[in-house]
Design a protein around this motif. Structure first.
Motif, mmCIF file in Angstrom:
data_model
loop_
_atom_site.group_PDB
_atom_site.id
_atom_site.type_symbol
_atom_site.label_atom_id
_atom_site.label_comp_id
_atom_site.label_asym_id
_atom_site.label_seq_id
_atom_site.Cartn_x
_atom_site.Cartn_y
_atom_site.Cartn_z
ATOM 1 N N LYS A 187 6.002 -10.967 -8.547
ATOM 2 C CA LYS A 187 5.320 -10.712 -9.821
ATOM 3 C C LYS A 187 4.049 -9.952 -9.502
ATOM 4 O O LYS A 187 3.221 -10.415 -8.739
ATOM 5 C CB LYS A 187 5.000 -12.055 -10.477
ATOM 6 C CG LYS A 187 3.908 -11.996 -11.504
ATOM 7 C CD LYS A 187 4.406 -12.317 -12.872
ATOM 8 C CE LYS A 187 3.376 -12.102 -13.941
ATOM 9 N NZ LYS A 187 2.754 -10.814 -13.993
ATOM 10 N N TRP A 188 3.920 -8.734 -10.075
ATOM 11 C CA TRP A 188 2.693 -7.976 -9.875
ATOM 12 C C TRP A 188 1.537 -8.752 -10.488
ATOM 13 O O TRP A 188 1.627 -9.220 -11.629
ATOM 14 C CB TRP A 188 2.787 -6.584 -10.510
ATOM 15 C CG TRP A 188 3.813 -5.703 -9.868
ATOM 16 C CD1 TRP A 188 4.954 -5.228 -10.439
ATOM 17 C CD2 TRP A 188 3.796 -5.177 -8.537
ATOM 18 N NE1 TRP A 188 5.651 -4.449 -9.531
ATOM 19 C CE2 TRP A 188 4.963 -4.405 -8.366
ATOM 20 C CE3 TRP A 188 2.906 -5.300 -7.460
ATOM 21 C CZ2 TRP A 188 5.262 -3.753 -7.172
ATOM 22 C CZ3 TRP A 188 3.213 -4.652 -6.275
ATOM 23 C CH2 TRP A 188 4.371 -3.894 -6.133
ATOM 24 N N ILE A 189 0.448 -8.881 -9.749
ATOM 25 C CA ILE A 189 -0.702 -9.669 -10.198
ATOM 26 C C ILE A 189 -1.252 -9.133 -11.523
ATOM 27 O O ILE A 189 -1.615 -9.899 -12.404
ATOM 28 C CB ILE A 189 -1.818 -9.677 -9.120
ATOM 29 C CG1 ILE A 189 -1.306 -10.304 -7.816
ATOM 30 C CG2 ILE A 189 -3.083 -10.360 -9.622
ATOM 31 C CD1 ILE A 189 -0.961 -11.764 -7.866
ATOM 32 N N ASP A 190 -1.311 -7.812 -11.685
ATOM 33 C CA ASP A 190 -1.933 -7.218 -12.871
ATOM 34 C C ASP A 190 -0.931 -6.809 -13.957
ATOM 35 O O ASP A 190 -1.256 -6.057 -14.859
ATOM 36 C CB ASP A 190 -2.792 -6.021 -12.470
ATOM 37 C CG ASP A 190 -1.990 -4.963 -11.715
ATOM 38 O OD1 ASP A 190 -0.777 -5.168 -11.495
ATOM 39 O OD2 ASP A 190 -2.584 -3.941 -11.343
ATOM 40 N N ASP A 191 0.310 -7.338 -13.881
ATOM 41 C CA ASP A 191 1.334 -6.942 -14.852
ATOM 42 C C ASP A 191 1.460 -7.988 -15.962
ATOM 43 O O ASP A 191 0.880 -9.070 -15.891
ATOM 44 C CB ASP A 191 2.688 -6.760 -14.145
ATOM 45 C CG ASP A 191 3.610 -5.800 -14.879
ATOM 46 O OD1 ASP A 191 3.279 -5.378 -16.001
ATOM 47 O OD2 ASP A 191 4.678 -5.482 -14.324
ATOM 48 N N THR A 239 0.840 -1.190 0.000
ATOM 49 C CA THR A 239 0.000 0.000 0.000
ATOM 50 C C THR A 239 0.882 1.249 0.000
ATOM 51 O O THR A 239 1.798 1.369 0.816
ATOM 52 C CB THR A 239 -0.916 0.021 1.244
ATOM 53 O OG1 THR A 239 -1.644 -1.206 1.295
ATOM 54 C CG2 THR A 239 -1.894 1.189 1.188
ATOM 55 N N TRP A 240 0.608 2.140 -0.957
ATOM 56 C CA TRP A 240 1.251 3.446 -1.040
ATOM 57 C C TRP A 240 0.155 4.486 -1.149
ATOM 58 O O TRP A 240 -0.691 4.394 -2.055
ATOM 59 C CB TRP A 240 2.139 3.574 -2.292
ATOM 60 C CG TRP A 240 3.356 2.722 -2.308
ATOM 61 C CD1 TRP A 240 4.558 3.017 -1.741
ATOM 62 C CD2 TRP A 240 3.526 1.455 -2.950
ATOM 63 N NE1 TRP A 240 5.456 2.004 -1.989
ATOM 64 C CE2 TRP A 240 4.838 1.039 -2.725
ATOM 65 C CE3 TRP A 240 2.676 0.632 -3.684
ATOM 66 C CZ2 TRP A 240 5.341 -0.165 -3.212
ATOM 67 C CZ3 TRP A 240 3.167 -0.562 -4.170
ATOM 68 C CH2 TRP A 240 4.491 -0.944 -3.931
ATOM 69 N N ASP A 241 0.146 5.477 -0.258
ATOM 70 C CA ASP A 241 -0.843 6.561 -0.294
ATOM 71 C C ASP A 241 -2.268 6.038 -0.476
ATOM 72 O O ASP A 241 -3.048 6.571 -1.263
ATOM 73 C CB ASP A 241 -0.514 7.557 -1.423
ATOM 74 C CG ASP A 241 0.850 8.209 -1.223
ATOM 75 O OD1 ASP A 241 1.215 8.450 -0.045
ATOM 76 O OD2 ASP A 241 1.528 8.468 -2.225
ATOM 77 N N GLY A 242 -2.597 4.964 0.219
ATOM 78 C CA GLY A 242 -3.941 4.410 0.169
ATOM 79 C C GLY A 242 -4.223 3.515 -1.030
ATOM 80 O O GLY A 242 -5.263 2.868 -1.097
ATOM 81 N N GLU A 243 -3.307 3.459 -1.989
ATOM 82 C CA GLU A 243 -3.473 2.606 -3.176
ATOM 83 C C GLU A 243 -2.818 1.256 -2.918
ATOM 84 O O GLU A 243 -1.646 1.191 -2.534
ATOM 85 C CB GLU A 243 -2.807 3.250 -4.405
ATOM 86 C CG GLU A 243 -3.414 4.570 -4.829
ATOM 87 C CD GLU A 243 -4.719 4.376 -5.583
ATOM 88 O OE1 GLU A 243 -4.813 3.441 -6.404
ATOM 89 O OE2 GLU A 243 -5.642 5.166 -5.321
ATOM 90 N N LYS A 244 -3.561 0.182 -3.172
ATOM 91 C CA LYS A 244 -3.031 -1.167 -2.937
ATOM 92 C C LYS A 244 -2.621 -1.819 -4.252
ATOM 93 O O LYS A 244 -3.275 -1.629 -5.272
ATOM 94 C CB LYS A 244 -4.094 -2.049 -2.284
ATOM 95 C CG LYS A 244 -4.461 -1.627 -0.881
ATOM 96 C CD LYS A 244 -5.509 -2.567 -0.302
ATOM 97 C CE LYS A 244 -6.029 -2.097 1.027
ATOM 98 N NZ LYS A 244 -5.099 -2.207 2.127
ATOM 99 N N GLN A 245 -1.519 -2.559 -4.194
ATOM 100 C CA GLN A 245 -1.075 -3.369 -5.326
ATOM 101 C C GLN A 245 -0.681 -4.732 -4.799
ATOM 102 O O GLN A 245 0.011 -4.828 -3.781
ATOM 103 C CB GLN A 245 0.127 -2.733 -6.033
ATOM 104 C CG GLN A 245 -0.249 -1.749 -7.110
ATOM 105 C CD GLN A 245 0.966 -1.444 -7.980
ATOM 106 O OE1 GLN A 245 1.887 -0.784 -7.540
ATOM 107 N NE2 GLN A 245 0.955 -1.934 -9.198
ATOM 108 N N ASN A 246 -1.099 -5.775 -5.502
ATOM 109 C CA ASN A 246 -0.798 -7.132 -5.076
ATOM 110 C C ASN A 246 0.299 -7.740 -5.932
ATOM 111 O O ASN A 246 0.317 -7.568 -7.151
ATOM 112 C CB ASN A 246 -2.044 -8.019 -5.173
ATOM 113 C CG ASN A 246 -3.104 -7.615 -4.180
ATOM 114 O OD1 ASN A 246 -2.798 -7.209 -3.073
ATOM 115 N ND2 ASN A 246 -4.350 -7.712 -4.575
ATOM 116 N N ALA A 247 1.189 -8.457 -5.260
ATOM 117 C CA ALA A 247 2.269 -9.156 -5.948
ATOM 118 C C ALA A 247 2.393 -10.549 -5.354
ATOM 119 O O ALA A 247 2.246 -10.738 -4.149
ATOM 120 C CB ALA A 247 3.579 -8.395 -5.806
ATOM 121 N N LYS A 248 2.658 -11.512 -6.218
ATOM 122 C CA LYS A 248 2.867 -12.883 -5.764
ATOM 123 C C LYS A 248 4.361 -13.108 -5.589
ATOM 124 O O LYS A 248 5.162 -12.708 -6.431
ATOM 125 C CB LYS A 248 2.305 -13.856 -6.800
ATOM 126 C CG LYS A 248 2.435 -15.320 -6.406
ATOM 127 C CD LYS A 248 1.666 -16.192 -7.377
ATOM 128 C CE LYS A 248 1.781 -17.664 -7.097
ATOM 129 N NZ LYS A 248 1.487 -18.110 -5.778
#
Length: 126
Positions: free
Chosen positions: A70-74, A48-57
Motif C-alpha cells: 500500500k503506497w503510504i500517500d495513496d 527509488t526511481w530516477d532519484g524519486e523515493k516512494q514509500n509503501a507498506k
C-alpha cells in the motif's frame, strides 16, 4: 480528482514460484527489475526511481504466493499486489498484478507493468 479503479493483468512466467517470490518481496530481488533501488525497514519499503523515493507498506504476504503493498500517500482503498498462480494440472506459473489507476491512466499503467514484467522475465532468464 478522478476515482481510481482496480485492474488486474496476468503474465505467464517460466519460473518456480519459490524463485519468483524472492523477486517480489526481497529488496535485492525488487531492485533487479522493479525499481532503481529498494530498501526495507519495519515493513516499509522505500522504492527509488530516477532519484524519486516512494514509500509503501507491506500489508499482506503469503510465502511463495503473494505480496501486497500500500503506497503510504495513496487513497486508503488502493494497493498493488503481485500474486503467483500455479496451475495444478500443468504446473504453469503466472504472475497476476492487481493495481489501481484513474480511468484515463489505466492504459499507461498497464504499459508500465508490461515493461516491468518483461524486464523481470529477462532477469529471471525465463
Amino acid at each position: 480528482m478522478s476515482e481510481k479503479k482496480k485492474f488486474t493483468i496476468e503474465y505467464e512466467i517460466k519460473s518456480s514460484p519459490r524463485i519468483l517470490y524472492t523477486f517480489l518481496n526481497e529488496a535485492n530481488g525488487l531492485t533487479q527489475w522493479f525499481a532503481d533501488d529498494v530498501s526495507v525497514r519495519d515493513q516499509i519499503y522505500t522504492f527509488t526511481w530516477d532519484g524519486e523515493k516512494q514509500n509503501a507498506k507491506l500489508v499482506a504476504i503469503k510465502e511463495n504466493k503473494l505480496v501486497r503493498f500500500k503506497w503510504i500517500d495513496d487513497e486508503p482503498q488502493c494497493y498493488f499486489e503481485m500474486e503467483i498462480i500455479q496451475d495444478e494440472l500443468t504446473n504453469d506459473v503466472a504472475l497476476s498484478i492487481t493495481d489501481f489507476a484513474t480511468e484515463d491512466t489505466i492504459a499507461e499503467r498497464k504499459q508500465i507493468w508490461d515493461n516491468q514484467i518483461d524486464y523481470l522475465i529477462s532477469t529471471l532468464g525465463a
